[in-house]
Design a protein around this motif. Structure first.
Motif, PDB file in Angstrom:
ATOM      1  N   ARG A  13      19.463  13.577 131.230  1.00 29.77           N
ATOM      2  CA  ARG A  13      18.310  14.256 130.646  1.00 29.77           C
ATOM      3  C   ARG A  13      18.243  13.907 129.162  1.00 29.77           C
ATOM      4  N   THR A  14      17.167  13.294 128.773  1.00 28.03           N
ATOM      5  CA  THR A  14      16.944  13.016 127.350  1.00 28.03           C
ATOM      6  C   THR A  14      15.559  13.544 127.024  1.00 28.03           C
ATOM      7  N   GLY A  15      15.418  14.873 126.981  1.00 29.17           N
ATOM      8  CA  GLY A  15      14.123  15.498 126.766  1.00 29.17           C
ATOM      9  C   GLY A  15      13.542  15.145 125.407  1.00 29.17           C
ATOM     10  N   THR A  16      12.210  15.047 125.391  1.00 29.15           N
ATOM     11  CA  THR A  16      11.520  14.684 124.151  1.00 29.15           C
ATOM     12  C   THR A  16      10.514  15.724 123.706  1.00 29.15           C
ATOM     13  N   LEU A  17      10.231  16.717 124.563  1.00 29.03           N
ATOM     14  CA  LEU A  17       9.166  17.670 124.253  1.00 29.03           C
ATOM     15  C   LEU A  17       9.694  18.818 123.396  1.00 29.03           C
ATOM     16  N   GLY A  18       8.846  19.285 122.502  1.00 27.84           N
ATOM     17  CA  GLY A  18       9.186  20.423 121.659  1.00 27.84           C
ATOM     18  C   GLY A  18       8.600  21.706 122.202  1.00 27.84           C
ATOM     19  N   THR A  19       8.657  22.771 121.385  1.00 22.99           N
ATOM     20  CA  THR A  19       8.182  24.092 121.811  1.00 22.99           C
ATOM     21  C   THR A  19       6.684  24.080 122.090  1.00 22.99           C
ATOM     22  N   PHE A  20       5.916  23.495 121.211  1.00 19.67           N
ATOM     23  CA  PHE A  20       4.462  23.539 121.350  1.00 19.67           C
ATOM     24  C   PHE A  20       3.983  22.712 122.539  1.00 19.67           C
ATOM     25  N   SER A  21       4.461  21.485 122.637  1.00 18.73           N
ATOM     26  CA  SER A  21       3.969  20.592 123.692  1.00 18.73           C
ATOM     27  C   SER A  21       4.608  20.871 125.040  1.00 18.73           C
ATOM     28  N   GLY A  22       5.878  21.308 125.043  1.00 19.05           N
ATOM     29  CA  GLY A  22       6.596  21.461 126.305  1.00 19.05           C
ATOM     30  C   GLY A  22       6.535  22.836 126.916  1.00 19.05           C
ATOM     31  N   GLN A 218       5.270  28.327 133.364  1.00 19.17           N
ATOM     32  CA  GLN A 218       5.067  26.888 133.527  1.00 19.17           C
ATOM     33  C   GLN A 218       5.971  26.095 132.583  1.00 19.17           C
ATOM     34  N   GLY A 219       6.215  26.634 131.405  1.00 20.97           N
ATOM     35  CA  GLY A 219       7.096  25.947 130.477  1.00 20.97           C
ATOM     36  C   GLY A 219       8.515  25.833 130.998  1.00 20.97           C
ATOM     37  N   VAL A 220       8.945  26.834 131.805  1.00 18.26           N
ATOM     38  CA  VAL A 220      10.291  26.794 132.369  1.00 18.26           C
ATOM     39  C   VAL A 220      10.420  25.616 133.329  1.00 18.26           C
ATOM     40  N   SER A 221       9.346  25.319 134.062  1.00 17.54           N
ATOM     41  CA  SER A 221       9.383  24.188 134.988  1.00 17.54           C
ATOM     42  C   SER A 221       9.590  22.876 134.265  1.00 17.54           C
ATOM     43  N   MET A 222       9.275  22.823 132.976  1.00 26.38           N
ATOM     44  CA  MET A 222       9.420  21.600 132.173  1.00 26.38           C
ATOM     45  C   MET A 222      10.743  21.574 131.422  1.00 26.38           C
ATOM     46  N   SER A 223      11.667  22.483 131.768  1.00 29.28           N
ATOM     47  CA  SER A 223      12.894  22.642 130.985  1.00 29.28           C
ATOM     48  C   SER A 223      13.683  21.345 130.856  1.00 29.28           C
ATOM     49  N   GLY A 224      13.666  20.501 131.894  1.00 27.60           N
ATOM     50  CA  GLY A 224      14.421  19.264 131.835  1.00 27.60           C
ATOM     51  C   GLY A 224      13.855  18.252 130.855  1.00 27.60           C
ATOM     52  N   ASP A 225      12.609  18.434 130.416  1.00 26.48           N
ATOM     53  CA  ASP A 225      11.969  17.498 129.485  1.00 26.48           C
ATOM     54  C   ASP A 225      11.949  18.035 128.056  1.00 26.48           C
ATOM     55  N   LEU A 226      12.622  19.163 127.801  1.00 24.98           N
ATOM     56  CA  LEU A 226      12.618  19.759 126.469  1.00 24.98           C
ATOM     57  C   LEU A 226      13.807  19.259 125.648  1.00 24.98           C
ATOM     58  N   LYS A 227      13.578  19.104 124.361  1.00 23.76           N
ATOM     59  CA  LYS A 227      14.665  18.701 123.468  1.00 23.76           C
ATOM     60  C   LYS A 227      15.681  19.829 123.300  1.00 23.76           C
ATOM     61  N   ASP A 228      15.192  21.057 123.170  1.00 23.60           N
ATOM     62  CA  ASP A 228      16.077  22.206 122.967  1.00 23.60           C
ATOM     63  C   ASP A 228      15.574  23.367 123.825  1.00 23.60           C
ATOM     64  N   PRO A 229      15.918  23.377 125.129  1.00 25.45           N
ATOM     65  CA  PRO A 229      15.392  24.430 126.020  1.00 25.45           C
ATOM     66  C   PRO A 229      15.767  25.835 125.568  1.00 25.45           C
ATOM     67  N   GLY A 230      16.985  26.018 125.062  1.00 22.90           N
ATOM     68  CA  GLY A 230      17.436  27.342 124.663  1.00 22.90           C
ATOM     69  C   GLY A 230      16.575  27.955 123.578  1.00 22.90           C
ATOM     70  N   ARG A 231      16.028  27.123 122.693  1.00 26.63           N
ATOM     71  CA  ARG A 231      15.163  27.633 121.626  1.00 26.63           C
ATOM     72  C   ARG A 231      13.692  27.624 122.055  1.00 26.63           C
ATOM     73  N   SER A 232      13.283  26.552 122.713  1.00 24.05           N
ATOM     74  CA  SER A 232      11.863  26.375 123.011  1.00 24.05           C
ATOM     75  C   SER A 232      11.363  27.339 124.081  1.00 24.05           C
ATOM     76  N   LEU A 233      12.174  27.625 125.099  1.00 23.92           N
ATOM     77  CA  LEU A 233      11.695  28.455 126.201  1.00 23.92           C
ATOM     78  C   LEU A 233      11.325  29.872 125.752  1.00 23.92           C
ATOM     79  N   PRO A 234      12.211  30.614 125.089  1.00 24.45           N
ATOM     80  CA  PRO A 234      11.797  31.963 124.671  1.00 24.45           C
ATOM     81  C   PRO A 234      10.672  31.951 123.641  1.00 24.45           C
ATOM     82  N   LEU A 235      10.763  31.072 122.658  1.00 22.55           N
ATOM     83  CA  LEU A 235       9.755  31.047 121.602  1.00 22.55           C
ATOM     84  C   LEU A 235       8.399  30.647 122.165  1.00 22.55           C
ATOM     85  N   GLY A 236       8.347  29.554 122.913  1.00 22.81           N
ATOM     86  CA  GLY A 236       7.077  29.091 123.458  1.00 22.81           C
ATOM     87  C   GLY A 236       6.473  30.058 124.454  1.00 22.81           C
ATOM     88  N   THR A 237       7.323  30.676 125.287  1.00 24.74           N
ATOM     89  CA  THR A 237       6.814  31.613 126.287  1.00 24.74           C
ATOM     90  C   THR A 237       6.223  32.854 125.631  1.00 24.74           C
TER      91      THR A 237
END
Length: 853
Positions: A13-22, A218-237
């Motif tokens: 996994r080499t995710g590239t998406l950030g909070t806003f896009s992912g 829906q953002g959780v489904s993209m978790s494998g494509d996120l650069k930092d899921p631990g930060r992006s998932l709660p903040l973006g959601t």
């Protein structure tokens, strides 16, 4: 093979998406969908503005609570691909995870078709009256094909498309607010507050609106494509949920203050009436449907890919493969597109749509429950970085999802739960051993902790007795028989620990300990019984045995029964030193308060036992009317709880009666009736080794009492057991170290003694208080009498009668004597109360020690 599996289950996994896009973009675009543009006005018009606010609020409570749970669990785990599936499976186990992963993949794949058909209907409406008119189904096919290209190319291309969609959505909403705010009238809002007379049912309207808030994961489904899921998932959601709440409440307020309920309730295109630039609303509808479909097209294949990588369903294993640096799941994209095309081809979606909605609710409910489960386990590993979390909120979110499912459509909810449960049961039987560490073991350990403390807080009672067995076995060949027998006498109510004691010292003996424990684990697994292994190293057997029996267990769970094989008859020096040591060790066990059971069998006897049909089994208990007899009878009964003994007959053969008179037979039968164990009573007067052999030679299992003479083991008729056992089939020698009360009543035992002591103390305390009051009253009477004499002396004249003074003095003396007696009675009562309090305290009763002085 193991390495290959590990590689498949841990995709790069080499995710590239950030909070806003992912996270924010796919979530907010799915939430702000077709319901916002075509159904929110309808809900406000039919429910009235007041009830509409409640509907929007309740729906968003679920999304907020689930977002809290998601944030907690996402910041406690390094979230990989699979979103909801990954989080649930790593918490509740592969059975729940696999079931929800499969149904979510199917639900999201079918959702692509739903949204594309909605897109087709919107485009078809715009084309009405034009020169070219296409059917909604053809337009939907074209939309699936269009979106398939972006999903095939990967998240980077899909994200660029989402920005175009978001631009259209923002423009449509701005057009609505710019057109509606100048027209807003408070009087219209007041008129729209109440629901119209012919209003629809509240839960019907809630069911229409609720899909509007089901896109926040829906953002959780993209978790494998996120650069930092631990930060992006709660903040973006939370950003997506917060923005959507503001938008939905804002649109509802504008609707209620601009158009009357009579218009809102019938015009699903009411947003165009309000908008400043009406074509932008059409563009928003198209964008909303396409954005929701695109989010599902991105999410479904990634759930399938993660599910396949875990190798839960062998049929899905090929879908684990990805393409490119981000492992784009193109095989999953193909399957999702195929399911969407097939669904559109079926045409009528009304039967499937409600079940799909229920699957999303189920996933939210399980997300909340998984978080509650993880937190409830109180594992030290549960350290979420999200701090605004409380396990009660997660439980509330789970219950809210469950109640919502049943309130919207009970029958459909039951169907969805049944499908999930069926897949769960299938996986429970076919998935094999766990492939990762979930939270179940931590939860079980926490329950053990709580239950042990709860059990230790309750007083012991004979009714609670159950066998806690230490089964000693150094013989590999005979261990399987011992394990099986232990499981029988345990009767599914006790715990068996298989023990080996290694005698020696040095580094090598500790390496041998590891090997011995692994050997015990293998034997337990091969035997198919439930037991724990324990290997102990000691420089000297007897000292190790002492330490083990005194230190084994935790809290109220202590070993109370020792099980061992009889000495190997093929071993040398059977009648010599080994036999002496065997008896000496057993005497040590007995002195430490453990019951003893010795299994006598061999390969021939055991084979004959196992080949008997269940209906012909019989258990003989040789009865002497003592504690050992009662323990043997209980073991015989416990055996009938397990196969192959569930149809076995029990026969009690009493040797403690002088004759077999009807009175003695009736007495033995009454004893069996009182202990509620079905058995055939039979008296054997003047029993000897020959009678025992003749009577029990055809039994399946025989329980025989024994006792010690010096360090020798003596059988039930005062003969060495070595003379008796070879004549019998499989047998168990038993010696009780405690008296098992088979007739114990609930009021008996420690609890009853404590209650009696508490009552005695309360009664004595009451009497002491009453005696103290009587003494104080008597003292006041005596003092009053003395006061009368003093007043009389001060006021009497010289000619007063002396007999009056004599009468007063006699009364005062009598009152003083009564006061002294009362104080003596009070002192005795106080002493009895103190004794009763001490007795109660000795039994663990906290007595009231208020001062009565």
């Amino acid at each position: 093979m193991k390495d290959k599996r590990q590689k498949l289950s841990m995709l790069p996994r080499t995710g590239t998406l950030g909070t806003f896009s992912g996270v924010f973009t796919p979530s907010v675009l799915t939430i702000l969908g077709i319901i916002l543009f075509l159904r929110l006005g309808y809900v406000v018009g039919n429910a009235g503005f007041g009830r509409a606010l409640i509907i929007i609020g309740l729906a968003n409570v679920i999304s907020v609570l689930t977002s809290i749970s998601l944030s907690a669990i996402a910041t406690n785990l390094k979230v990989k691909g699979g979103g909801d599936y990954y989080l649930i499976s790593r918490t509740l186990g592969l059975e729940f995870g696999g079931a929800i992963g499969l149904v979510l993949f199917l639900a999201q794949s079918v959702s692509i078709a739903f949204y594309c058909i909605g897109f087709g209907e919107a485009v078809n409406s715009l084309l009405q009256g034009g020169s070219v008119v296409l059917s909604p189904r053809i337009i939907a096919f074209a939309a699936v094909s269009f979106l398939f290209i972006f999903a095939w190319l990967g998240t980077d291309w899909a994200t660029r498309f989402q920005y175009v969609v978001m631009t259209l959505l923002v423009a449509a909403l701005l057009s609505f607010f710019v057109g509606g705010i100048p027209q807003w009238d408070g009087a219209v809002l007041v008129q729209n507050w109440k629901a119209p007379a012919e209003a629809s049912d509240f839960w019907v309207l809630f069911a229409i609106f609720f899909p509007a808030v089901t896109g926040f994961t829906q953002g959780v489904s993209m978790s494998g494509d996120l650069k930092d899921p631990g930060r992006s998932l709660p903040l973006g959601t939370f950003l997506a949920v917060g923005v959507s709440i503001l938008v939905y409440f804002g649109v509802a307020v504008v609707f209620a203050g601009v158009l009357p309920n009579s218009v809102l309730g019938i015009d699903t295109h009411a947003m165009k009436r309000v908008a400043y630039i009406k074509p932008l609303i059409d563009a928003g509808v198209i964008a909303a449907t396409l954005s929701s479909a695109m989010a599902s097209f991105l999410g479904a294949p990634r759930i399938l890919q993660s599910l396949a990588a875990d190798r839960i369903f062998s049929l899905l294993n090929p879908f684990a493969k990805g393409t490119g640096a981000t492992s784009n799941p193109r095989r999953g994209v193909l399957l999702s597109g195929g399911i969407a095309v097939l669904t559109i081809s079926l045409g009528n979606l009304n039967l499937i749509a409600p079940v799909v909605s229920m699957f999303f609710l189920l996933s939210y409910g399980l997300m909340n429950y998984a978080t509650y489960y993880e937190a409830r386990a109180a594992s030290p590993s549960f350290r979420p970085r999200f701090k605004w979390f409380d396990l009660r909120l997660s439980l509330l979110g789970f219950l809210a999802c469950l109640v919502t499912m049943m309130a919207i459509d009970l029958k459909t909810g039951i169907i969805a739960v049944s499908i999930l449960f069926a897949i769960f049961q299938y996986l429970k039987r076919t998935a094999g051993p766990a492939r990762w560490a979930d939270s179940r073991r931590a939860y079980y350990l926490q329950r053990i902790r709580e239950n042990i403390f709860a059990a230790s807080a309750e007083p012991e009672h004979p009714r609670d007795w159950r066998p806690q067995i230490l089964a000693f076995s150094n013989d590999l060949e005979r261990r399987s028989r011992l394990l099986r027998f232990a499981s029988w006498i345990e009767g599914r109510s006790g715990i068996t620990t298989v023990v080996r004691i290694l005698e020696g010292a040095g580094a090598k003996i500790y390496r041998d300990r590891i090997d011995a424990e692994n050997e015990l684990r293998r034997d337990i697994q091969e035997s198919g019984v439930s037991a724990f292994p324990l290997v102990m190293v000691t420089p000297e057997i007897e000292a190790g045995l002492n330490s083990l029996l005194q230190g084994f267990g935790i809290g109220p769970v202590k070993a109370n029964t020792i099980l061992s094989n009889w000495l190997n008859p093929e071993a040398s020096d059977l009648h010599g030193f080994r036999k002496y040591l065997f008896g000496r060790h057993l005497r040590t066990v007995h002195r430490l308060g453990c019951n003893i059971v010795i299994l006598y069998t061999d390969e021939k006897r055991w084979t004959a036992l196992m080949e008997r049909s269940a209906g012909t089994n019989r258990i003989d208990v040789w009865w002497r009317g003592d504690a050992t007899s009662r323990l043997m009878l209980l073991f015989a009964y416990l055996m009938t709880r397990s196969e192959p003994w569930d149809e076995a007959a029990i026969r009690v053969l009493a040797i403690n009666y002088e004759n077999d008179s009807p009175e003695n037979i009736e007495d033995l039968a009454d004893t069996l009736n009182e202990v509620r164990i079905e058995a055939e009573p039979k008296i054997i007067p003047e029993a000897d080794i020959q009678k025992i052999t003749e009577i029990s030679t055809d039994a399946s299992m025989i329980f025989l009492p024994f006792r010690f003479w010096d360090n020798q083991i003596i059988g039930p008729v005062d003969v060495r057991v070595e003379e008796l056992l070879p004549r019998l089939p499989t047998a168990a020698l038993v010696l009780a170290a405690e008296d098992i009360d088979l007739q114990a009543e609930p009021e008996a035992g420690t609890a009853g003694e404590m209650a009696a002591a508490r009552d005695a103390h309360d009664d004595a305390d009451k009497k002491a208080r009453e005696a103290q009051k009587d003494a104080e009253n008597a003292l006041r009477v005596a003092e009053a009498a003395k006061e009368k004499i003093r007043v009389f002396d001060e006021t009497r004249a010289s000619d007063d009668k002396p007999e009056e003074l004599t009468r007063l003095e006699a009364g005062a003396k009598k009152a003083e004597m009564e006061s002294e007696k009362a104080y003596r009675r009070a002192a005795k009562a106080e002493a009895k109360a103190q004794d009763a309090g001490k007795n109660a305290a000795d039994l663990g009763v906290e007595a009231d020690t208020d001062d009565r002085q």
